[in-house]
Design a protein around this motif. Structure first.
Motif: not given
Length: 193
Positions: A140-158
């Protein structure tokens, strides 16, 4: 909240499985369609109802295994694919699983894990793959938040998580996501270094 097997079992029992679109997602379907060697050993971890498993089996792949630590989705697969070998359905914690695979398919598993487990996920994937083995699927490509799942993330993080252990062949916004996920999925193919 601890995302343990009881948590996930309860989600399935209560049909709280919004991530399950009821069929294989288009990016994974198109990726599988271009795989020529149907003898490769494939794992789908955190598989849930794993419509990918059905698709692989229906298309001649026999060396396919699903892993989940909730029993209900494994039972659901057995009902849908009665001719599958029950040994292909593994009830286990991903981080305790031991075997070797040529391909591991990622579909909503990474985003379901607590973000504190992400480095461990990368190391476990590396451990489970044969030399030159591939990890492919969707993040998934959306801002990582404390709330989840789902937990997001970014291309840079991956990129930073995987680049030391994998060759990042493809990591791009999926062009063929289903409508509700349009623009929010990154398709990737990583090869073990």
């Amino acid at each position: 909240m601890k995302l343990n097997s009881n948590y996930w079992e309860e989600r399935y029992q209560n049909n709280e499985i919004g991530w399950d679109v009821g069929t294989i997602s288009t990016p994974l379907k198109e990726y599988i369609n271009q795989i020529e060697d149907k003898s490769i050993k494939i794992l789908i971890p955190g598989a849930g109802n794993s419509h990918e498993f059905d698709y692989l089996i229906a298309n001649g792949f026999q060396n396919v295994f699903v892993l989940d630590f909730a029993q209900s989705p494994l039972d659901n697969i057995l009902k849908r694919v009665p001719n599958c070998n029950p040994n292909q359905l593994i009830k286990s914690d991903f981080f305790e699983h031991e075997n070797k695979y040529d391909l591991i398919i990622e579909q909503t598993f990474f985003c379901a894990l607590d973000p504190s487990l992400r480095k461990g996920y990368v190391q476990k994937m590396k451990e489970l793959l044969n030399p030159n083995g591939k990890l492919a699927g969707l993040f998934f490509q959306f801002p990582l938040t404390e709330v989840g799942p789902p937990f997001g993330g970014s291309k840079e993080e991956y990129n930073s998580l995987f680049e030391n252990d994998f060759y990042l062949k493809i990591l791009e916004t999926a062009h063929n996501s289903i409508k509700p996920r349009e623009g929010n999925e990154l398709f990737f193919i990583f090869t073990k270094k």
